[in-house]
Scaffold this motif. Structure first.
Motif, short mmCIF file in Angstrom:
data_model
loop_
_atom_site.label_atom_id
_atom_site.label_comp_id
_atom_site.label_asym_id
_atom_site.label_seq_id
_atom_site.Cartn_x
_atom_site.Cartn_y
_atom_site.Cartn_z
N TYR A 147 -0.79 3.47 9.27
CA TYR A 147 -1.64 4.43 8.76
C TYR A 147 -2.72 3.67 7.40
CZ TYR A 147 0.00 7.54 12.28
OH TYR A 147 0.25 7.95 13.49
N LEU A 148 -3.70 3.00 7.72
CA LEU A 148 -4.29 2.25 6.64
C LEU A 148 -5.35 3.28 6.04
CD1 LEU A 148 -6.05 -1.06 7.28
CD2 LEU A 148 -4.24 -0.34 5.78
N LEU A 177 0.00 -0.84 -6.25
CA LEU A 177 -1.13 -0.09 -5.75
C LEU A 177 -2.35 -1.32 -5.59
CD1 LEU A 177 -2.46 2.66 -5.26
CD2 LEU A 177 -3.09 2.81 -7.63
N LEU A 179 1.02 -1.27 0.01
CA LEU A 179 -0.04 -0.06 -0.01
C LEU A 179 1.03 1.31 -0.11
CD1 LEU A 179 -2.97 0.86 0.13
CD2 LEU A 179 -2.72 1.15 2.66
N ARG A 180 1.79 1.11 0.71
CA ARG A 180 2.61 2.41 0.81
C ARG A 180 3.44 2.71 -0.20
NH1 ARG A 180 7.84 2.70 3.22
NH2 ARG A 180 8.70 4.86 2.74
N GLU A 198 0.63 -3.83 12.99
CA GLU A 198 1.47 -5.01 12.26
C GLU A 198 2.72 -5.06 13.03
OE1 GLU A 198 0.75 -4.94 7.88
OE2 GLU A 198 2.73 -4.05 7.87
N ASP A 199 2.73 -6.18 13.51
CA ASP A 199 3.90 -6.47 14.57
C ASP A 199 4.22 -5.55 15.54
OD1 ASP A 199 4.32 -9.28 13.25
OD2 ASP A 199 5.45 -8.00 11.57
N VAL A 256 0.13 7.50 4.15
CA VAL A 256 -0.79 6.58 3.91
C VAL A 256 -0.19 5.00 3.74
CG1 VAL A 256 -3.02 5.53 2.91
CG2 VAL A 256 -3.06 7.74 3.61
N GLY A 257 -0.50 3.97 4.27
CA GLY A 257 0.40 2.92 4.15
C GLY A 257 1.88 2.82 4.83
N GLY A 258 2.23 3.82 5.50
CA GLY A 258 3.27 4.07 6.20
C GLY A 258 3.42 3.59 7.70
N VAL A 274 -3.79 0.41 11.99
CA VAL A 274 -3.91 -1.01 12.56
C VAL A 274 -2.56 -1.57 13.12
CG1 VAL A 274 -5.79 -1.35 11.12
CG2 VAL A 274 -3.78 -1.91 10.10
N GLY A 280 -1.74 -3.46 -2.93
CA GLY A 280 -1.87 -2.62 -1.51
C GLY A 280 -3.42 -2.11 -1.27
N PHE A 281 -4.07 -2.01 -2.30
CA PHE A 281 -5.54 -1.64 -2.37
C PHE A 281 -6.57 -2.86 -2.07
CE2 PHE A 281 -8.11 2.15 -3.01
CZ PHE A 281 -6.99 3.11 -3.22
N ARG A 316 -5.83 -3.78 1.44
CA ARG A 316 -6.57 -3.09 2.43
C ARG A 316 -8.13 -3.46 2.47
NH1 ARG A 316 -6.74 3.19 2.00
NH2 ARG A 316 -7.77 3.00 0.35
#
Lengths: 248, 248
Positions: free
Chosen positions: B114-115, B71, A71-72, B108-109, B127-129, B106, B74-75, B78
């Motif tokens: 940032y979803l 993308l 996603l990133r 993740e480990d 976003v995604g980061g 959310v 990732g999309f 999500r």
DNA sequence: ACGTTTGTTTAGCATGAGAGAACAGGACCG
DNA sequence: CGGTCCTGTTCTCTCATGCTAAACAAACGT
């Protein structure tokens, strides 16, 4: 130029194959993957370990899943795309004004990628997904503004594969349709990509180069009526023009 | 369990390294990459060829660039996330009601991803980061509802690295703050992640498990005033509660 | 408690990924 | 126009490395 798209690094191929398999299965175990891909368990395990170490996969209580790093990267590359930056807000307006699904599409080799969408209701192609250019209104709009040589090469190299019974698969039909698209700056799709899905699109042309297309789409029963069609066609086309101006 | 996150498949590592290098440079050539990574040109070329063949990279007039396949993946991942599905529309409402930036995060480990975000204006994390859990309000909200054992393991395993001079880096301070977060269901961040960035967050807890967090953030000068802070805190917390209900 | 299924680890061999140099093809410049 | 640099691509050879197979461990379910 030589064939530069040959798979020489096998290991990378299997790693990415695992990624795609994980994507489709929405997470999986070692054995499941090994069986599905016809690779030894230990090989799968090795790839999963490295993918974990690199942060692309994570092991949540037993099953391996893709992380959101995709996603990133996906968001980042999109955000840097000048067409996307220019179009983003206009697509939103378009969706509001037409009260329908509005898309931004950009070309990528022989494909039309759906970069952005507002108002999604089960569109046949997901955001980030792609279709061959000739099989969608937006793609045809882009193709229409490529040189005839480029179109010839496209046809010869990739062929015109059929998605529904209305997909244009005859090169001559395509060429004549592209001419009329170029004249009117508008492309239509009545079930050529998905049987009950219609679409109106207009290209974004900068410096004579088709860098993208705007489209509005809807289910077959939603997009009826000549007047509506005319209206949305006008809005789509003027949105594309606005984006073009912003890109100069 | 053994160390399952070791890089055993070197080729995959270099391929993904190339991907990341391409991402940061926004496209590059063979020689440029080979120099930057201290790998031979032919090796880089091999990897690029396979990445092209697999559809993750494309060669647009001379320079290699990432495609939008990231993308799509990732999309897709999500979209499948139940927390995202439940939260999406609520985040939008929250952004409207607070007239500020609203986020869905959310775990993740050891990271807070940032979803989703509405109302982005140069947030420190894209976003995604992701950020380490202890360094952001949303992450602390999540951490607060993990077991004390899990928190201990988190601290010991990953440490509390500092982002700004206000980041909480002392384990005991963290533990006491987590207790008060758990009591009030609200976490604050006043420049702990980014010096001039503030944040209010509330966890999404399902079945006793913190599966995410909602947050509202803004520049330091935008988020002032006790009343505003109280109000947004209330809205954030009720949004999280609404999402929790939807997830049952 | 047992068999069955999972993930992980270990050896060892064949393969294939990588270094390096040679080749090709433009761009630029005198 | 012919040089000189850049690129990207191809070739060959080699040693490392990714892979298979089998053994191991660990977690189920009955």
């Amino acid at each position: 130029m030589g064939d530069t798209d040959t798979i020489t690094v096998q290991a990378t191929a299997t790693s990415l194959r695992i990624v795609e398999e994980l994507y489709e299965r929405d997470g999986a175990g070692v054995t499941e993957l090994a069986d599905a891909m016809d690779v030894s368990k230990s090989a799968v395990h090795n790839h999963l370990s490295t993918l974990c170490a690199l942060g692309y996969v994570t092991n949540v209580d037993g099953t391996y899943e893709l992380t959101h790093r995709f996603l990133r990267i996906g968001f980042g590359t999109r955000e840097r795309n000048p067409v996307y930056r220019a179009a983003q807000s206009e697509i939103r307006k378009l969706a509001r004004n037409t009260n329908a699904v509005a898309n931004l599409v950009v070309p990528e080799d022989a494909d039309a990628v759906y970069l952005h969408r507002i108002g999604a209701r089960n569109h046949p192609i997901p955001v980030g997904g792609s279709v061959r250019l000739h099989a969608a209104a937006a793609g045809k709009a882009i193709l229409a503004f490529r040189s005839t040589d480029a179109v010839d090469e496209y046809v010869e190299r990739h062929g015109l594969d059929r998605k529904t019974d209305r997909t244009v698969t005859d090169p001559e039909t395509l060429r004549s349709e592209l001419r009329s698209i170029r004249d009117r700056n508008i492309a239509f799709d009545r079930g050529e990509l998905d049987a009950n899905w219609q679409c109106v699109a207009s290209p974004i042309v900068v410096d004579g180069d088709p860098v993208g297309a705007v489209s509005v789409s809807g289910a077959a029963d939603e997009m009826q009526g000549k007047r509506l069609e005319e209206d949305t066609a006008g809005l789509v086309s003027s949105t594309a023009k606005t984006i073009e101006l912003e890109l100069l």
